[in-house]
Design an enzyme around this catalytic site. Structure first.
Site, PDB file in Angstrom:
ATOM      1  N   GLU A  88       0.804  -1.224   0.000  1.00 54.10           N
ATOM      2  CA  GLU A  88       0.000   0.000   0.000  1.00 54.10           C
ATOM      3  C   GLU A  88       0.838   1.276   0.000  1.00 54.10           C
ATOM      4  OE1 GLU A  88      -3.109   0.419  -0.352  1.00 54.10           O
ATOM      5  OE2 GLU A  88      -3.989  -1.550  -0.022  1.00 54.10           O
ATOM      6  N   GLU A 119       6.555 -22.149   8.433  1.00 53.63           N
ATOM      7  CA  GLU A 119       6.937 -21.211   9.490  1.00 53.63           C
ATOM      8  C   GLU A 119       7.940 -21.829  10.462  1.00 53.63           C
ATOM      9  OE1 GLU A 119       3.756 -21.406  13.065  1.00 53.63           O
ATOM     10  OE2 GLU A 119       2.973 -20.584  11.202  1.00 53.63           O
TER      11      GLU A 119
END
Length: 304
Positions: A88, A119
């Site tokens: 963004e 992970e």
């Protein structure tokens, strides 16, 4: 028969929330009120770590000002939130896309399809941090405060000489001892035990919003509270930038549209021209000397 390894996680986010033990017995409206009440505790928890967040912002400002990059590292929800924040910034502030980058465990496909096992891969985190240099800032996000992927990324970043920040939902994370700044938000037990996409994720979103916005403001990517770093490349953006220019200058839409046209869509150049009366080359030169800060460019032009 092969038995998969088991690790019991003792993070605060894994505890049962005493306020929500009967959630499955409640009607819809009461479930929502309960979730909303728990969500309301998150901003207060974030407020407690603002001093640490300020230190992280100052590191980010220094790194970008001196030509370095900011790297986000995360897995699962943490990685998705980091990716969204980085994505963004260019359309909001006009910063180059390679200045703030996100690394998500498992790569682009894991943004859509959960790859929970990745992970746990310390070496994958180290590999993803291979591009981090001593000029950069590495920010690891992990709700539990112990994710091996994030630990590996920060380990590799430290080796490279980069500054490091850790964002967790565990104020006592074992990884905190090895980073420059630890932002440990005490969000506590989740509505659904272990579902860190909820309060811990909300806290991470608030921290990322505040961190990146404060860094951009400090670097001059805004004028007052207006977005002036965006280059208007289509009709919709040109309309938005004309509105911003009229807000910033008090001049007519026609004058602002003409200035934006002369500045080839560069809102900051147009704004400096409108506020000072200088031509486009002079405004562009002043902004370049001021590292893109409109206020700094205006101060310099006022001296000449």
């Amino acid at each position: 028969m092969h038995t998969a390894p088991v690790e019991i996680v003792r993070a605060p986010t894994e505890a049962r929330n005493s306020s929500t033990k009967d959630i499955d017995l409640l009607p819809t409206a009461d479930i929502l009120r309960l979730i909303n009440a728990e969500d309301a505790t998150v901003p207060r928890a974030v407020a407690e770590v603002l001093p640490e967040l300020a230190k992280a912002v100052d590191l980010g400002v220094s790194v970008l000002r001196h030509g370095g990059r900011i790297h986000y590292f995360g897995a699962g929800t943490s990685g998705r939130l980091a990716t969204m924040d980085a994505a963004e910034l260019p359309p909001t502030f006009g910063i180059a896309r390679d200045r703030v980058v996100a690394h998500h465990a498992g790569g682009p496909s894991a943004l859509i399809h959960a790859c929970e096992g990745i992970e746990d891969d310390f070496s994958s985190g180290r590999a993803d941090a291979a591009t981090v240099t001593s000029a950069d800032l590495a920010i690891g996000l992990t709700a539990s405060g112990r994710t091996p992927y994030v630990a590996g990324a920060l380990d590799r970043a430290r080796e490279a000489g980069a500054r490091t920040v850790l964002v967790t939902a565990d104020p006592h994370s074992a990884l905190a001892a090895d980073v420059d700044v630890h932002i440990g938000v005490a969000t506590g037990a989740e509505v659904i035990a272990g579902s860190t996409r909820m309060k811990a994720g909300t806290a991470q979103k608030l921290i990322l919003n505040a961190f990146s916005t404060a860094v951009m403001v400090r670097l001059g990517y805004t004028y007052s509270n207006l977005m002036v770093g965006v280059v208007a490349t289509n009709a919709k953006l040109r309309g938005r930038m004309v509105t911003i220019l009229t807000e910033a200058t008090g001049l007519s839409e026609e004058d602002c549209a003409e200035a934006l046209h002369r500045a080839d869509g560069d809102t900051r150049i147009a704004l400096v021209c409108l506020l000072t009366g200088v031509d486009v080359p002079t405004a562009a030169h002043a902004l370049h000397a001021a590292h893109g800060s409109v206020r700094a460019a205006l101060r310099e032009l006022a001296r000449t």
